[in-house]
Write an enzyme that holds these catalytic residues in place. Structure first.
Site, short mmCIF file in Angstrom:
data_model
loop_
_atom_site.label_atom_id
_atom_site.label_comp_id
_atom_site.label_asym_id
_atom_site.label_seq_id
_atom_site.Cartn_x
_atom_site.Cartn_y
_atom_site.Cartn_z
N GLY A 35 62.98 -34.19 14.40
CA GLY A 35 64.45 -34.36 14.39
C GLY A 35 64.82 -35.81 13.88
N ASP A 37 63.27 -37.82 11.75
CA ASP A 37 63.21 -38.00 10.43
C ASP A 37 63.90 -37.20 9.61
OD1 ASP A 37 60.91 -39.63 10.87
OD2 ASP A 37 59.43 -38.18 10.71
N THR A 38 64.12 -35.93 9.97
CA THR A 38 64.84 -35.04 9.06
C THR A 38 66.17 -34.15 9.66
OG1 THR A 38 63.41 -33.12 9.43
CG2 THR A 38 62.58 -34.64 7.70
N ARG A 39 66.48 -34.38 10.80
CA ARG A 39 67.20 -33.39 11.23
C ARG A 39 69.02 -33.62 10.50
NH1 ARG A 39 68.40 -30.23 15.62
NH2 ARG A 39 66.73 -31.02 16.63
N GLY A 67 61.33 -32.18 27.33
CA GLY A 67 60.54 -32.41 28.70
C GLY A 67 58.91 -32.36 28.47
N GLU A 101 54.39 -26.75 18.89
CA GLU A 101 54.99 -25.80 17.88
C GLU A 101 53.86 -25.55 16.68
OE1 GLU A 101 59.67 -26.65 17.80
OE2 GLU A 101 58.40 -27.09 16.04
#
Length: 674
Positions: A35, A37-39, A67, A101
Site C-alpha cells: 500500500g 508504494d502503489t495503493r 497485526g 500473501e
C-alpha cells in the site's frame, strides 16, 4: 435410462457432464500489493479499470488493521481467485503481510492452478529472483526480527524466486496506462474463452453462429468502421448471439456499450435517456447533460469520433433510434464495430449497415439437443420419449425460445401429460408461434397469471425490490409467485435484480389483454399503449374493468384529456401519468384540464403523476390502500384533509412547483408515519 410405463416420468436426477459449468472461483482477480508504494496510484488505477470491465476483483480494505497475523478471510480470498496480480514494488518485500500473501499465492499456484501475473513495478525481475538490491535489505531486516522464523524466511525467498521467473510486466520507463490495458486484455481474453467453453455447451447452436459472424463481418483485419446487423424473427436468438460476441471481443476496444431493449425505450419516448446511457458508458462519466435528441447526436458524433468502440444496439425497430445513437460511420474512431439487432432487415439496409447476418432456426439435431437439455437435462431424449420429443421439436420449428419454454414445461412430467400437452399444442398452434408460449401461461394459477400480465404490461425492466411493496399490495405474494414464473421460464431476474421477460413472452401477455376487448381499449383491464390510453382519456370510454393505466406524454404535444373518465374506473389500482423530457424540471402548460379532479378509485395502490396539475386530491378519495405516491413537479397544495386512520403508504416522493408553509407541514406529517 428408459422408463418402464407410460404413467412414469423422465428421470429428474440425470444430468449431462456439460452442466457442471459454473466457475469454481469467487473472485476473478486477487490483488497483492504494498500500500505504501502503489495503493494511491498504479494499483488504484488497475483496480478501477478491472471493475469497469466487470472483472470481480478482491483488494484488501486499506482500513484493515495490520497485526501480527494475516486474516483468514484474506487467505481464503486467494484460494477462491482465478488470477493473482502481484505488484512487486520497492517496499513489497519489507512487508511481512505481503510476503505471507505471496507464499500463499505460490502455494495455490501449485495446488489449485491459480494463475499468477507479476507486475515488476520499478524493480528488476532478476533482483526479485535473486533477492538483490532493496530485496536483500528487506530480508536483512527480517533476519533481525526474532519473531520471524527461518522456515518462513525460506518460504518467502522461494516464493519470490518462483514469481521472478514468471512472465509479467516490467513498469519502469513505460506508460502505466498501457501496461494496465495489456493486463486487462490478457485477463478478459482468457475469461472470455472460459466463458465460451461453459456457455456454448448450454446454448446449443450458438458457437457456430458466433464464429461465423466474427470471421465474416467483425474481423479486425477488415479495418475501418463497420456496422453489422443481426436480423431474424423474435425469439430466434439475436440478443443471445450479440451478447456472446460482446463478451468475446470487448477487450479489443477502448470502450464498450450494450444497450438492450431499444425498441421499448423508444416507444416510450426515451431517446434522450438512451443517448445519455451510451455516452455515460463510453466516456465513463456519470453526468451527461443533454436535453434533446439533436444535442445528443452532436455530442455522440463529436466526442466518440476518435475512440475505437464496440456498441451493441439490441432490438431496434425504427429509424429514429438508429439516427440518434449511431447515425453515421464517421461518428466513431477507426476499428469501431457497431452491432444492431432487429427484426426488420430492410430497416438495417436503409440505415446503411455494411453487412446483415440473418439468423436461421436450429436444424433438427440442434433443436432436439436443446429441447432435450431442458426436458431431460441431457443432450438426448430418454428412449421412451424419443418420438414425442421429435413431435414437440417439429411444432417448435427451430425457434430456440419455443424449445426452451416447451422443454422446461415438460421436465419431470409423465408421458400422459406429454401427450396431453402435445394434443393441446397441435390444436392451438395453427402456425402461430405465439400459441406455443401460451401453454406455459395456461398452466399458471389465477394469481400467477395476473402477476405475469402486470409484469408484461407495467413492470418489465423494473427492479424487483423496488416494486415489492406494490406487488404485495396486489396480493401476489411476489417471493413465491415470481419464483413460479421463473421456474416456468416466463420471466428472469437479472444480476441487478431487474424483472425481465423475452419480447415474445411480453407480447403474449399483452395480446391476452388486447383480446379482452379487441375494439374498445376502455373495456380492457390494463392500458399502457400510448394511443389506447389517449383514446380512453379523451373519448371518456373507460369502464369499471380498467385496473391499471400507464401514460407517457411528450411535452412537445398538446393533448386534451377528459379526467372525468376516472369516475368510471372503480377498480383502478395503478395509475402512472408522466411527462417525458421535461425542461429544467418544469412542465409547460400544454395539457387542457378541468379546474378540479372529482374522483380517483379507492383501490389505488400506486399513483405516479408527474406534473399533477390540480391543487387538491379529490375530496372523496380515501387512500387507505395506497402504498406508493410519487408527484414530481405537481401543483398540489394539499394531499388530503383530516387524519387517515388506515394508512398503507410506504413510499412518497413529492417535488412541488410552489412551496409554502402548509406544504412543509404536509411533508412532515407524511414522513412521521413511517
Amino acid at each position: 435410462m428408459a422408463t418402464q410405463a407410460t404413467s412414469s416420468s423422465p428421470s429428474s436426477t440425470s444430468s449431462s457432464s456439460s452442466f457442471s459449468s459454473c466457475p469454481r472461483w469467487k473472485y476473478d482477480v486477487f490483488l497483492s500489493f504494498c500500500g505504501v508504494d502503489t495503493r494511491m496510484n498504479f494499483t488504484d488505477h488497475l483496480y478501477t479499470a478491472l471493475k469497469q470491465k466487470g472483472i470481480i476483483t478482491f483488494r484488501d480494505d486499506e482500513k484493515l488493521e495490520r497485526g501480527k497475523y494475516i486474516s483468514v478471510e484474506l487467505l481464503k480470498a486467494i484460494e477462491e481467485s482465478k488470477y493473482a496480480i502481484i505488484v512487486l514494488s520497492t517496499n513489497y518485500a519489507f512487508s511481512k503481510w505481503c510476503l505471507i500473501e505471496l507464499a500463499k499465492i505460490v502455494e495455490c499456484m501449485e495446488k489449485t492452478k491459480l494463475t499468477v501475473l507479476p507486475v515488476f513495478y520499478h524493480v528488476d525481475p532478476s533482483d526479485v529472483r535473486n533477492q538483490r538490491g532493496t530485496l536483500a535489505k528487506a530480508f536483512a531486516k527480517h533476519e533481525e526480527d526474532t519473531k520471524v522464523n527461518t522456515e518462513d524466511m525460506q518460504a518467502w525467498k522461494a516464493a519470490l524466486k518462483d514469481v521472478g521467473h514468471l512472465s509479467g510486466w516490467h513498469v519502469h520507463d513505460r506508460h502505466e496506462s498501457i501496461v494496465i490495458q495489456e493486463i486487462l486484455k490478457k485477463i478478459l481474453g482468457e475469461l472470455n474463452l472460459i466463458s465460451q467453453n461453459i456457455v456454448f455447451k448450454d446454448l446449443v447452436g450458438i458457437e457456430s453462429r458466433v464464429n461465423e459472424m466474427l470471421n465474416l463481418y467483425l474481423d479486425e483485419g477488415l479495418g475501418g468502421v463497420r456496422f453489422v446487423g443481426i436480423c431474424g424473427m423474435g425469439g430466434m436468438g439475436k440478443t443471445t448471439i450479440a451478447q456472446e460476441i460482446f463478451k468475446r471481443i470487448s477487450s479489443n476496444f477502448e470502450a464498450t456499450c450494450f444497450i438492450a431493449n431499444v425498441r421499448e425505450e423508444t416507444n416510450n419516448q426515451y431517446l434522450v435517456s438512451l443517448q445519455k446511457q451510451l455516452l455515460s458508458k463510453i466516456l465513463m462519466e456519470s453526468e451527461i447533460n443533454i436535453w434533446d435528441v439533436s444535442e445528443g447526436i452532436s455530442a455522440i458524433g463529436n466526442r466518440l469520433c476518435n475512440k475505437k468502440v464496440l456498441i451493441v444496439l439490441d432490438d431496434v425497430d425504427g429509424e429514429e433510434p438508429l439516427e440518434a445513437l449511431a447515425g453515421k460511420h464517421d461518428w466513431f474512431g477507426l476499428g469501431s464495430r457497431i452491432i444492431v439487432t432487429s427484426r426488420d432487415r430492410h430497416l438495417l439496409r436503409r440505415h446503411g449497415v455494411d453487412d446483415v447476418y440473418t439468423i436461421k432456426g436450429l436444424n433438427d439435431d440442434e433443436a432436439l439437443e436443446l429441447f432435450s437439455r431442458r426436458a431431460f437435462k441431457n443432450p438426448q431424449p430418454e428412449e421412451n420419449y424419443a418420438k414425442l420429443s421429435k413431435d414437440f421439436v417439429k411444432c417448435a420449428n427451430g425457434l430456440p425460445l419455443a424449445l426452451n419454454v416447451l422443454g422446461n414445461s415438460l421436465f419431470d412430467k409423465t408421458m400422459d401429460e406429454w401427450k396431453s400437452a402435445l394434443d393441446k399444442l397441435k390444436i392451438e398452434l395453427d402456425g402461430n408461434i405465439m400459441k406455443i408460449l401460451q401453454i406455459s401461461f395456461d398452466g399458471l394459477m389465477d394469481t400467477e397469471k395476473e402477476l405475469f400480465l402486470d409484469i408484461a404490461c407495467f413492470f418489465k425492466g423494473k427492479k424487483k425490490d423496488f416494486i415489492r411493496d406494490i406487488l404485495e399490495s396486489f396480493g401476489y405474494h411476489p417471493d413465491c409467485n415470481i419464483r413460479v414464473l421463473m421456474d416456468k421460464s416466463l420471466i428472469t431476474i437479472e444480476e441487478n435484480g431487474i424483472l425481465w421477460m423475452h419480447d415474445l413472452l411480453q407480447k403474449l401477455g399483452q395480446e391476452i389483454i388486447r383480446r379482452e376487448s379487441p375494439k374498445e381499449p376502455g373495456e380492457r383491464s390494463r392500458l399502457w399503449i400510448y394511443k389506447d390510453v389517449l383514446h380512453v382519456l379523451q373519448k371518456n370510454t373507460g369502464t369499471e374493468v380498467v385496473e391499471g393505466i400507464m401514460l407517457n406524454i411528450s411535452i412537445q404535444k398538446e393533448e386534451h384529456l377528459n379526467y372525468e373518465v376516472f369516475s368510471k374506473m372503480k377498480k383502478l389500482r395503478l395509475l402512472k401519468i408522466n411527462f417525458v423530457q421535461p425542461q429544467h424540471g418544469l412542465i409547460r402548460g400544454n395539457v387542457q384540464l378541468p379546474k378540479d379532479l372529482s374522483y380517483l378509485s379507492d383501490e389505488l395502490r400506486i399513483i405516479e403523476w408527474y406534473g399533477y396539475p390540480f391543487k387538491f386530491m379529490p375530496t372523496i378519495f380515501h387512500p387507505n390502500k395506497l402504498v406508493e405516491l410519487r408527484m414530481h413537479c405537481s401543483r398540489i397544495i394539499q394531499l388530503w384533509k383530516g387524519i387517515k386512520v388506515r394508512f398503507s403508504l410506504k413510499k412518497i416522493c413529492l417535488y412541488f412547483l410552489f412551496i409554502n408553509t402548509r406544504l412543509y407541514l404536509i411533508i412532515f406529517l407524511v414522513y412521521n408515519r413511517f
